[in-house]
Write a protein that holds these residues in place. Sequence first.
Motif, mmCIF file in Angstrom:
data_model
loop_
_atom_site.group_PDB
_atom_site.id
_atom_site.type_symbol
_atom_site.label_atom_id
_atom_site.label_comp_id
_atom_site.label_asym_id
_atom_site.label_seq_id
_atom_site.Cartn_x
_atom_site.Cartn_y
_atom_site.Cartn_z
ATOM 1 N N MET A 1 -5.770 -9.894 -2.563
ATOM 2 C CA MET A 1 -6.082 -8.487 -2.584
ATOM 3 C C MET A 1 -5.133 -7.795 -3.554
ATOM 4 O O MET A 1 -3.934 -8.061 -3.574
ATOM 5 N N LYS A 2 -5.676 -6.882 -4.331
ATOM 6 C CA LYS A 2 -4.887 -6.119 -5.291
ATOM 7 C C LYS A 2 -4.391 -4.845 -4.613
ATOM 8 O O LYS A 2 -5.164 -4.114 -4.000
ATOM 9 N N VAL A 3 -3.089 -4.579 -4.713
ATOM 10 C CA VAL A 3 -2.486 -3.414 -4.080
ATOM 11 C C VAL A 3 -1.915 -2.503 -5.160
ATOM 12 O O VAL A 3 -1.042 -2.910 -5.922
ATOM 13 N N ASN A 4 -2.424 -1.276 -5.240
ATOM 14 C CA ASN A 4 -1.917 -0.268 -6.180
ATOM 15 C C ASN A 4 -1.136 0.764 -5.385
ATOM 16 O O ASN A 4 -1.685 1.390 -4.485
ATOM 17 N N THR A 5 0.139 0.948 -5.725
ATOM 18 C CA THR A 5 0.987 1.886 -5.000
ATOM 19 C C THR A 5 1.443 2.993 -5.933
ATOM 20 O O THR A 5 1.890 2.720 -7.043
ATOM 21 N N GLN A 6 1.318 4.236 -5.457
ATOM 22 C CA GLN A 6 1.784 5.388 -6.227
ATOM 23 C C GLN A 6 2.705 6.223 -5.351
ATOM 24 O O GLN A 6 2.324 6.622 -4.253
ATOM 25 N N ALA A 7 3.902 6.470 -5.821
ATOM 26 C CA ALA A 7 4.857 7.317 -5.127
ATOM 27 C C ALA A 7 4.913 8.654 -5.862
ATOM 28 O O ALA A 7 5.252 8.700 -7.043
ATOM 29 N N SER A 36 -9.579 -4.379 -2.941
ATOM 30 C CA SER A 36 -8.309 -3.802 -3.365
ATOM 31 C C SER A 36 -7.932 -2.654 -2.442
ATOM 32 O O SER A 36 -8.712 -2.240 -1.586
ATOM 33 N N SER A 37 -6.729 -2.137 -2.653
ATOM 34 C CA SER A 37 -6.275 -0.992 -1.873
ATOM 35 C C SER A 37 -5.418 -0.090 -2.752
ATOM 36 O O SER A 37 -4.701 -0.561 -3.638
ATOM 37 N N ASP A 38 -5.530 1.199 -2.503
ATOM 38 C CA ASP A 38 -4.726 2.205 -3.195
ATOM 39 C C ASP A 38 -3.860 2.905 -2.157
ATOM 40 O O ASP A 38 -4.387 3.409 -1.158
ATOM 41 N N HIS A 59 -10.737 -0.734 -0.293
ATOM 42 C CA HIS A 59 -12.046 -0.964 -0.903
ATOM 43 C C HIS A 59 -12.594 -2.320 -0.451
ATOM 44 O O HIS A 59 -11.958 -3.348 -0.668
ATOM 45 N N ILE A 60 -13.771 -2.276 0.178
ATOM 46 C CA ILE A 60 -14.499 -3.490 0.536
ATOM 47 C C ILE A 60 -15.885 -3.363 -0.077
ATOM 48 O O ILE A 60 -16.257 -2.274 -0.529
#
Length: 105
Positions: A1-7, A36-38, A59-60
């Motif tokens: 799974m792709k993980v996108n992190t924004q602080a 993926s997940s944001d 996201h699924i």
Amino acid sequence: MKVNTQAVNFNADGKLLDFIQTRLGKLEVFYDKIISSDIYLKVENTSVKENKIVEIKLHIPKETFVVKKQCKSFEEAIDSCCSSLERKLAKKKKKPRFQPSLKFL
């Protein structure tokens, strides 16, 4: 799974990013088709102690789950979000995948 992190408005340290990665990795036990997940980490500028906001978009195929929590720490908010997502994914997995056809002969 792709993980996108924004602080937003701060820099997240490595420990927090590792915690996010491991906690979201556990979601694949409940539903194995996660794309993926944001993750959005925000700090509200108020005098209230519960000023850490975490929003997770998962996201699924054919659907997106959005969970938003506000807690005293980011770890607590992430854990609460993941618990909510676990319930949603388990519910999604129990639903039948096919729709019965309404063909009449």
